[in-house]
Write a protein that holds these residues in place. Structure first.
Motif, PDB file in Angstrom:
ATOM      1  N   LEU A  20       0.775  -1.125  -0.026  1.00 47.56           N
ATOM      2  CA  LEU A  20       0.011   0.254   0.212  1.00 47.56           C
ATOM      3  C   LEU A  20       0.952   1.326  -0.086  1.00 47.56           C
ATOM      4  CD1 LEU A  20      -2.555  -1.100   2.570  1.00 47.56           C
ATOM      5  CD2 LEU A  20      -2.922  -1.171   0.194  1.00 47.56           C
ATOM      6  N   PRO A  21       0.157   2.446  -0.323  1.00 44.27           N
ATOM      7  CA  PRO A  21       0.981   3.563  -0.328  1.00 44.27           C
ATOM      8  C   PRO A  21       1.537   4.054   1.089  1.00 44.27           C
ATOM      9  CG  PRO A  21      -0.836   3.854  -1.889  1.00 44.27           C
ATOM     10  CD  PRO A  21      -1.053   2.716  -1.019  1.00 44.27           C
ATOM     11  N   VAL A  22       2.626   4.755   0.985  1.00 44.33           N
ATOM     12  CA  VAL A  22       2.977   4.948   2.371  1.00 44.33           C
ATOM     13  C   VAL A  22       2.212   6.085   2.978  1.00 44.33           C
ATOM     14  CG1 VAL A  22       5.034   6.415   3.664  1.00 44.33           C
ATOM     15  CG2 VAL A  22       5.523   4.408   1.877  1.00 44.33           C
ATOM     16  N   LEU A  23       1.707   5.830   4.329  1.00 46.80           N
ATOM     17  CA  LEU A  23       1.082   7.079   4.717  1.00 46.80           C
ATOM     18  C   LEU A  23       1.796   8.371   4.992  1.00 46.80           C
ATOM     19  CD1 LEU A  23      -1.627   7.118   6.312  1.00 46.80           C
ATOM     20  CD2 LEU A  23      -0.353   6.705   8.434  1.00 46.80           C
ATOM     21  N   PRO A  24       1.144   9.466   4.375  1.00 51.58           N
ATOM     22  CA  PRO A  24       2.071  10.791   4.546  1.00 51.58           C
ATOM     23  C   PRO A  24       2.610  11.199   5.876  1.00 51.58           C
ATOM     24  CG  PRO A  24       0.239  10.981   2.993  1.00 51.58           C
ATOM     25  CD  PRO A  24      -0.011   9.739   3.642  1.00 51.58           C
ATOM     26  N   GLU A  25       1.967  10.806   6.906  1.00 52.73           N
ATOM     27  CA  GLU A  25       2.305  11.111   8.019  1.00 52.73           C
ATOM     28  C   GLU A  25       3.848  10.484   8.640  1.00 52.73           C
ATOM     29  OE1 GLU A  25       0.680  10.032  12.539  1.00 52.73           O
ATOM     30  OE2 GLU A  25      -0.900  11.514  11.385  1.00 52.73           O
ATOM     31  N   LEU A  26       3.561   9.111   8.340  1.00 48.86           N
ATOM     32  CA  LEU A  26       4.879   8.362   8.706  1.00 48.86           C
ATOM     33  C   LEU A  26       6.000   8.760   7.725  1.00 48.86           C
ATOM     34  CD1 LEU A  26       3.286   5.078   9.153  1.00 48.86           C
ATOM     35  CD2 LEU A  26       3.821   6.529  10.911  1.00 48.86           C
ATOM     36  N   ALA A  27       5.729   9.176   6.606  1.00 50.45           N
ATOM     37  CA  ALA A  27       6.867   9.338   5.698  1.00 50.45           C
ATOM     38  C   ALA A  27       7.427  10.834   6.078  1.00 50.45           C
ATOM     39  CB  ALA A  27       6.347   9.716   4.200  1.00 50.45           C
ATOM     40  N   ALA A  28       6.625  11.725   6.703  1.00 49.93           N
ATOM     41  CA  ALA A  28       6.993  13.175   7.141  1.00 49.93           C
ATOM     42  C   ALA A  28       7.979  12.947   8.392  1.00 49.93           C
ATOM     43  CB  ALA A  28       5.806  13.759   7.579  1.00 49.93           C
ATOM     44  N   HIS A  29       7.510  12.015   9.362  1.00 52.60           N
ATOM     45  CA  HIS A  29       8.334  11.760  10.639  1.00 52.60           C
ATOM     46  C   HIS A  29       9.682  11.059  10.059  1.00 52.60           C
ATOM     47  CE1 HIS A  29       4.991  12.516  12.991  1.00 52.60           C
ATOM     48  NE2 HIS A  29       5.932  12.462  14.241  1.00 52.60           N
ATOM     49  N   LEU A  30       9.755  10.061   9.211  1.00 50.67           N
ATOM     50  CA  LEU A  30      11.017   9.678   8.668  1.00 50.67           C
ATOM     51  C   LEU A  30      11.764  10.704   8.126  1.00 50.67           C
ATOM     52  CD1 LEU A  30      12.707   7.064   8.331  1.00 50.67           C
ATOM     53  CD2 LEU A  30      11.772   6.986   5.987  1.00 50.67           C
ATOM     54  N   ALA A  31      11.388  11.560   7.193  1.00 56.08           N
ATOM     55  CA  ALA A  31      11.990  12.881   6.685  1.00 56.08           C
ATOM     56  C   ALA A  31      12.683  13.708   7.814  1.00 56.08           C
ATOM     57  CB  ALA A  31      11.271  13.221   5.640  1.00 56.08           C
ATOM     58  N   ALA A  32      11.887  13.951   8.813  1.00 60.14           N
ATOM     59  CA  ALA A  32      12.378  14.609   9.843  1.00 60.14           C
ATOM     60  C   ALA A  32      13.288  14.239  10.665  1.00 60.14           C
ATOM     61  CB  ALA A  32      11.129  15.132  10.687  1.00 60.14           C
ATOM     62  N   ALA A  33      13.444  12.848  10.703  1.00 59.18           N
ATOM     63  CA  ALA A  33      14.673  12.059  11.526  1.00 59.18           C
ATOM     64  C   ALA A  33      15.682  11.735  10.514  1.00 59.18           C
ATOM     65  CB  ALA A  33      14.145  11.187  12.185  1.00 59.18           C
ATOM     66  N   ALA A  34      15.725  12.224   9.357  1.00 61.23           N
ATOM     67  CA  ALA A  34      16.786  11.878   8.245  1.00 61.23           C
ATOM     68  C   ALA A  34      18.319  11.996   8.662  1.00 61.23           C
ATOM     69  CB  ALA A  34      16.426  12.235   7.076  1.00 61.23           C
ATOM     70  N   GLY A  35      18.278  13.262   9.492  1.00 63.74           N
ATOM     71  CA  GLY A  35      19.531  13.829   9.852  1.00 63.74           C
ATOM     72  C   GLY A  35      20.170  13.304  11.243  1.00 63.74           C
ATOM     73  N   ARG A  36      19.488  12.295  11.684  1.00 65.50           N
ATOM     74  CA  ARG A  36      19.913  11.684  12.971  1.00 65.50           C
ATOM     75  C   ARG A  36      21.057  10.818  12.794  1.00 65.50           C
ATOM     76  NH1 ARG A  36      16.605   7.336  17.072  1.00 65.50           N
ATOM     77  NH2 ARG A  36      18.691   6.322  17.715  1.00 65.50           N
ATOM     78  N   ALA A  37      22.247  11.044  13.314  1.00 71.57           N
ATOM     79  CA  ALA A  37      23.409  10.337  13.159  1.00 71.57           C
ATOM     80  C   ALA A  37      23.737   9.338  14.137  1.00 71.57           C
ATOM     81  CB  ALA A  37      24.688  11.314  13.257  1.00 71.57           C
ATOM     82  N   ALA A  38      23.165   9.254  15.591  1.00 69.25           N
ATOM     83  CA  ALA A  38      23.354   8.250  16.436  1.00 69.25           C
ATOM     84  C   ALA A  38      22.628   7.187  16.288  1.00 69.25           C
ATOM     85  CB  ALA A  38      22.488   8.936  18.048  1.00 69.25           C
ATOM     86  N   VAL A 251      20.118  -4.088  14.168  1.00 69.83           N
ATOM     87  CA  VAL A 251      19.579  -2.893  14.867  1.00 69.83           C
ATOM     88  C   VAL A 251      18.748  -2.075  13.863  1.00 69.83           C
ATOM     89  CG1 VAL A 251      21.385  -2.703  16.642  1.00 69.83           C
ATOM     90  CG2 VAL A 251      21.764  -1.453  14.552  1.00 69.83           C
ATOM     91  N   LEU A 252      17.811  -1.444  14.488  1.00 72.27           N
ATOM     92  CA  LEU A 252      17.199  -0.431  13.503  1.00 72.27           C
ATOM     93  C   LEU A 252      17.887   0.617  13.167  1.00 72.27           C
ATOM     94  CD1 LEU A 252      13.731  -0.460  15.270  1.00 72.27           C
ATOM     95  CD2 LEU A 252      14.144  -1.632  13.117  1.00 72.27           C
ATOM     96  N   PRO A 253      17.873   1.147  12.139  1.00 70.49           N
ATOM     97  CA  PRO A 253      18.331   2.465  11.578  1.00 70.49           C
ATOM     98  C   PRO A 253      17.651   3.598  12.543  1.00 70.49           C
ATOM     99  CG  PRO A 253      17.918   1.452   9.506  1.00 70.49           C
ATOM    100  CD  PRO A 253      17.094   0.760  10.714  1.00 70.49           C
ATOM    101  N   GLY A 254      18.622   4.508  12.910  1.00 67.75           N
ATOM    102  CA  GLY A 254      18.315   5.769  13.873  1.00 67.75           C
ATOM    103  C   GLY A 254      16.950   6.198  13.398  1.00 67.75           C
ATOM    104  N   PRO A 255      16.918   6.942  11.841  1.00 66.44           N
ATOM    105  CA  PRO A 255      15.841   7.651  11.755  1.00 66.44           C
ATOM    106  C   PRO A 255      14.591   6.778  11.399  1.00 66.44           C
ATOM    107  CG  PRO A 255      17.605   8.048  10.202  1.00 66.44           C
ATOM    108  CD  PRO A 255      18.105   6.906  11.071  1.00 66.44           C
ATOM    109  N   LEU A 256      14.763   5.484  11.161  1.00 68.90           N
ATOM    110  CA  LEU A 256      13.480   4.481  11.089  1.00 68.90           C
ATOM    111  C   LEU A 256      13.081   4.348  12.484  1.00 68.90           C
ATOM    112  CD1 LEU A 256      11.687   2.645   9.476  1.00 68.90           C
ATOM    113  CD2 LEU A 256      13.257   0.874   9.736  1.00 68.90           C
ATOM    114  N   ALA A 257      13.932   4.240  13.493  1.00 73.99           N
ATOM    115  CA  ALA A 257      13.261   4.030  14.868  1.00 73.99           C
ATOM    116  C   ALA A 257      12.546   5.132  15.355  1.00 73.99           C
ATOM    117  CB  ALA A 257      14.655   3.841  15.765  1.00 73.99           C
TER     118      ALA A 257
END
Length: 447
Positions: A20-38, A251-257
């Protein structure tokens, strides 16, 4: 009930559907965390595990954060659990394609017990006891039973009394029960289907697994959870499984977590998407069930998820005349409807059984799939009707009977977009794979 071994002759699994298409709300949260390096710690951070506690408590299972592990998908968690339990693995036949491979990678013996007539997901309790006895005769020590309360591949949910009998049998034999509850939120009729967790029956002996891609996340975001009993024995098992996850490392990638933590909070948009998916899958698998049974196949009515499991043994003679002698042959014939042969689910490769998926009817691009999600009645959409009509025709060619209303899906199948989808592969796999590959670069919306 016999022990199984790896099959070096297996064919590659066909390309999976895009989901199914990615829910926009979840895509936005993943994008917002894309810069997480930890990095995310093995087993998941405290915020993620705390969110998982809330997820389970809303389903009637009180959970403490120190009883939870998170990992990058169900196979990784199963591998860690099998390594921690250190013994032979018992599985229902048929079962999810994810259950057996981690055990075989570890060199653990795998023993199969057939499911009863009523439903898949759990073995027949008497067959389970006989399987344990035979495993011990072979010198193996059974330690783990994996079952599913909302089953893939059959799409069924075991009755509570049947589940209770199996749990009692497992407890008598000293087995850990691993309960896969990934699809329990995809009930087609929540008011008519009772789903209980074995953790409610054997709170000290059950590990609950949830692959979040089944209902909460896009299929391309690998994340899964494990809930352990709040006992000393459960703590020992969790520590051993965590050690394996740390050693891999898995482990889960940080942004995905970060996105997973948000999804576990189940906002209104997330809950509405899950409900819409359950409604659509119910309609599509119900229609597939009607087409299959009218053609003469045996098939349990689906109650949850997006798949169903069909037995074509009644059509053995006409199928044999066409050179179709087992599940791999049948898979090739029905590939446009995302068919997967029973041999992929630990079933007898000579048996004429396949799993069919509702994804075959969703359409070949994300815009079409959005329309299916939004439709009041998905069965009225032209491309859905074309896919069902194409399956009717194919089954008739293979020797199936034509039901009394076998032509009901063909009204729009001769022209327009319906014909294009049917010719391309019934809206699913097969001929549509080239288009599906293109969807991966259209903004990353495949799931």
């Amino acid at each position: 009930m016999e022990r199984t071994a790896p099959d070096p002759q297996r064919e590659p699994v066909p390309a999976p559907p895009v989901g199914l298409p990615v829910l926009p709300e979840l895509a936005a949260h993943l994008a917002a965390a894309a810069g997480r390096a930890a990095p995310e710690p093995p087993g998941g951070s405290l915020p993620l595990r705390t969110a998982a506690c809330g997820y389970w408590e809303r389903r009637g299972l009180f959970t403490a954060a120190d009883r939870v592990l998170a990992g990058p998908g169900l196979p990784a968690l199963l591998l860690a659990l099998y390594a921690a339990a250190d013994g032979a693995v018992l599985l229902p036949r048929p079962c999810s394609p994810w259950y057996a491979p981690p055990a075989r990678l570890l060199g653990r013996p795998v023993h199969m017990a057939p499911v009863p007539v009523e439903s898949g997901g759990v073995p027949d309790p008497f067959a389970l006891l006989e399987t344990v006895r035979r495993a011990r005769m072979h010198g193996d020590t059974p330690r783990v039973l994996v079952l599913s309360v909302a089953d893939d591949p059959t799409g069924t949910c075991p009755p509570p009394e049947q589940l209770h009998e199996v749990c009692e049998a497992a407890a008598e034999e000293g087995l850990w029960v691993i309960s896969d509850e990934s699809r329990r939120d995809l009930l087609h009729d929540p008011h008519d289907t009772v789903v209980l967790s074995p953790a409610e029956m054997l709170p000290g002996e059950v590990v609950v697994l949830t692959d979040l891609r089944a209902a909460l996340l896009p299929a391309s975001w690998p994340a899964a959870l494990a809930r352990f009993p709040g006992t000393r024995r459960g703590a020992v098992l969790r520590d051993a499984a965590l050690h394996t996850l740390a050693e891999l490392p898995a482990v889960l990638p940080g942004p995905l977590a970060c996105a997973v933590t948000h999804a576990l909070g189940e906002s209104d948009a997330v809950r509405e998407r899950t409900a819409a998916a359950a409604r659509v899958y119910g309609a599509l698998t119900g229609a597939l069930h009607g087409v299959l049974t009218e053609a003469g196949a045996l098939c349990r009515p689906p109650h949850a998820g997006s798949s169903l499991y069909a037995d074509f043994e009644a059509l053995g003679r006409p199928l044999a005349a066409r050179g179709i002698a087992g599940s791999a042959d049948l898979e090739r014939e029905l590939a446009p409807w995302t068919a997967r042969g029973g041999h992929r689910f630990e079933d007898d490769p000579d048996a004429l059984r396949v799993r069919l998926g509702a994804d075959a009817l969703l359409g070949v691009d994300m815009e079409v799939r959005r329309r299916v999600l939004d439709a009041a009645d998905p069965l009225q959409l032209p491309h859905v009707r074309a896919g069902l009509r194409g399956l009717e025709r194919k089954l008739f060619e293979l020797g199936g009977a034509s039901g009394s209303d076998a032509g009901r899906w063909g009204a729009e199948a001769e022209d327009g977009p319906s014909a294009r989808v049917e010719d391309g592969a019934g809206g699913g796999a097969g001929g549509g794979r080239g288009q599906r590959g293109g969807s991966c670069v259209e903004g990353g919306e495949d799931s």
